[in-house]
Design a protein around this motif. Structure first.
Motif, PDB file in Angstrom:
ATOM      1  N   ARG A   8     -72.306 -62.927   3.488  1.00 48.70           N
ATOM      2  CA  ARG A   8     -71.502 -64.135   3.688  1.00 48.70           C
ATOM      3  C   ARG A   8     -70.302 -63.778   4.551  1.00 48.70           C
ATOM      4  O   ARG A   8     -69.583 -62.833   4.271  1.00 48.70           O
ATOM      5  CB  ARG A   8     -71.019 -64.714   2.364  1.00 48.70           C
ATOM      6  N   VAL A   9     -70.115 -64.551   5.627  1.00 46.57           N
ATOM      7  CA  VAL A   9     -68.982 -64.329   6.524  1.00 46.57           C
ATOM      8  C   VAL A   9     -67.715 -64.800   5.807  1.00 46.57           C
ATOM      9  O   VAL A   9     -67.636 -65.933   5.348  1.00 46.57           O
ATOM     10  CB  VAL A   9     -69.177 -65.100   7.855  1.00 46.57           C
ATOM     11  N   VAL A  10     -66.735 -63.897   5.675  1.00 42.49           N
ATOM     12  CA  VAL A  10     -65.515 -64.210   4.919  1.00 42.49           C
ATOM     13  C   VAL A  10     -64.267 -64.233   5.792  1.00 42.49           C
ATOM     14  O   VAL A  10     -63.159 -64.358   5.286  1.00 42.49           O
ATOM     15  CB  VAL A  10     -65.327 -63.246   3.718  1.00 42.49           C
ATOM     16  N   SER A  11     -64.420 -64.095   7.100  1.00 38.56           N
ATOM     17  CA  SER A  11     -63.285 -64.200   8.015  1.00 38.56           C
ATOM     18  C   SER A  11     -63.731 -65.004   9.227  1.00 38.56           C
ATOM     19  O   SER A  11     -64.925 -65.152   9.475  1.00 38.56           O
ATOM     20  CB  SER A  11     -62.805 -62.816   8.471  1.00 38.56           C
ATOM     21  N   GLN A  12     -62.778 -65.518   9.971  1.00 38.59           N
ATOM     22  CA  GLN A  12     -63.128 -66.141  11.240  1.00 38.59           C
ATOM     23  C   GLN A  12     -63.534 -65.032  12.211  1.00 38.59           C
ATOM     24  O   GLN A  12     -62.904 -63.976  12.235  1.00 38.59           O
ATOM     25  CB  GLN A  12     -61.943 -66.934  11.810  1.00 38.59           C
ATOM     26  N   CYS A  25     -69.313 -60.176   3.254  1.00 38.25           N
ATOM     27  CA  CYS A  25     -69.542 -59.576   1.937  1.00 38.25           C
ATOM     28  C   CYS A  25     -71.007 -59.723   1.555  1.00 38.25           C
ATOM     29  O   CYS A  25     -71.641 -60.723   1.857  1.00 38.25           O
ATOM     30  CB  CYS A  25     -68.695 -60.275   0.873  1.00 38.25           C
ATOM     31  N   GLY A  26     -71.500 -58.720   0.860  1.00 36.96           N
ATOM     32  CA  GLY A  26     -72.866 -58.744   0.368  1.00 36.96           C
ATOM     33  C   GLY A  26     -73.015 -57.727  -0.744  1.00 36.96           C
ATOM     34  O   GLY A  26     -72.025 -57.297  -1.342  1.00 36.96           O
ATOM     35  N   ASP A  27     -74.244 -57.319  -1.003  1.00 32.31           N
ATOM     36  CA  ASP A  27     -74.501 -56.315  -2.036  1.00 32.31           C
ATOM     37  C   ASP A  27     -73.775 -55.008  -1.753  1.00 32.31           C
ATOM     38  O   ASP A  27     -73.469 -54.256  -2.667  1.00 32.31           O
ATOM     39  CB  ASP A  27     -76.006 -56.040  -2.146  1.00 32.31           C
ATOM     40  N   CYS A  28     -73.495 -54.764  -0.479  1.00 31.36           N
ATOM     41  CA  CYS A  28     -72.829 -53.529  -0.077  1.00 31.36           C
ATOM     42  C   CYS A  28     -71.304 -53.634  -0.196  1.00 31.36           C
ATOM     43  O   CYS A  28     -70.595 -52.675   0.099  1.00 31.36           O
ATOM     44  CB  CYS A  28     -73.215 -53.170   1.353  1.00 31.36           C
ATOM     45  N   ARG A  51     -69.708 -68.687  11.439  1.00 33.58           N
ATOM     46  CA  ARG A  51     -68.348 -69.080  11.092  1.00 33.58           C
ATOM     47  C   ARG A  51     -68.083 -68.702   9.636  1.00 33.58           C
ATOM     48  O   ARG A  51     -69.011 -68.478   8.865  1.00 33.58           O
ATOM     49  CB  ARG A  51     -68.161 -70.596  11.264  1.00 33.58           C
ATOM     50  N   ARG A  52     -66.826 -68.713   9.259  1.00 36.93           N
ATOM     51  CA  ARG A  52     -66.451 -68.391   7.885  1.00 36.93           C
ATOM     52  C   ARG A  52     -67.213 -69.312   6.927  1.00 36.93           C
ATOM     53  O   ARG A  52     -67.271 -70.516   7.127  1.00 36.93           O
ATOM     54  CB  ARG A  52     -64.941 -68.573   7.712  1.00 36.93           C
ATOM     55  N   GLY A  53     -67.830 -68.731   5.909  1.00 35.38           N
ATOM     56  CA  GLY A  53     -68.609 -69.492   4.939  1.00 35.38           C
ATOM     57  C   GLY A  53     -70.098 -69.435   5.182  1.00 35.38           C
ATOM     58  O   GLY A  53     -70.884 -69.658   4.264  1.00 35.38           O
ATOM     59  N   ARG A  67     -68.523 -50.247   8.312  1.00 33.45           N
ATOM     60  CA  ARG A  67     -68.773 -51.175   9.415  1.00 33.45           C
ATOM     61  C   ARG A  67     -70.253 -51.170   9.766  1.00 33.45           C
ATOM     62  O   ARG A  67     -70.893 -50.130   9.791  1.00 33.45           O
ATOM     63  CB  ARG A  67     -67.946 -50.771  10.635  1.00 33.45           C
ATOM     64  N   LEU A  68     -70.768 -52.342  10.056  1.00 35.77           N
ATOM     65  CA  LEU A  68     -72.138 -52.485  10.508  1.00 35.77           C
ATOM     66  C   LEU A  68     -72.088 -52.819  11.995  1.00 35.77           C
ATOM     67  O   LEU A  68     -71.528 -53.840  12.375  1.00 35.77           O
ATOM     68  CB  LEU A  68     -72.824 -53.610   9.716  1.00 35.77           C
TER      69      LEU A  68
END
Length: 87
Positions: A8-12, A25-28, A51-53, A67-68
């Protein structure tokens, strides 16, 4: 082999010095996702619309640490919150 993960994207998303970066954020846990402009491709182009969300599903051959880094051959799928609710 390829590893698929939903994040899930948590920043712009931020564009800076030839790169697109965002936190997800994710399982990692919380990680930075980065794609250099020179690695932009049809496979990972969905990250440009994230986008965020949103949730992005990334098929990446490396295991992320802090970092990925997306390569040209890494596949990205974008799911918007509205699309997830209608399924």
């Amino acid at each position: 082999g390829s590893d698929r993960q939903a994040l899930r994207v948590v920043s712009q998303p931020r564009r800076k010095k030839g790169a697109l970066e965002m936190f997800a954020c994710g399982d990692c846990g919380r990680i930075a996702v980065r794609r250099l402009a020179r690695h932009r491709s049809s496979e990972n182009g969905a990250i440009d619309r994230a986008r965020r969300g949103d949730v992005v599903v990334i098929e990446n051959r490396s295991t992320p640490a802090a970092r990925l880094d997306l390569g040209a051959n890494d596949r990205v799928f974008r799911l918007t919150p509205a699309a997830m609710g209608s399924e």
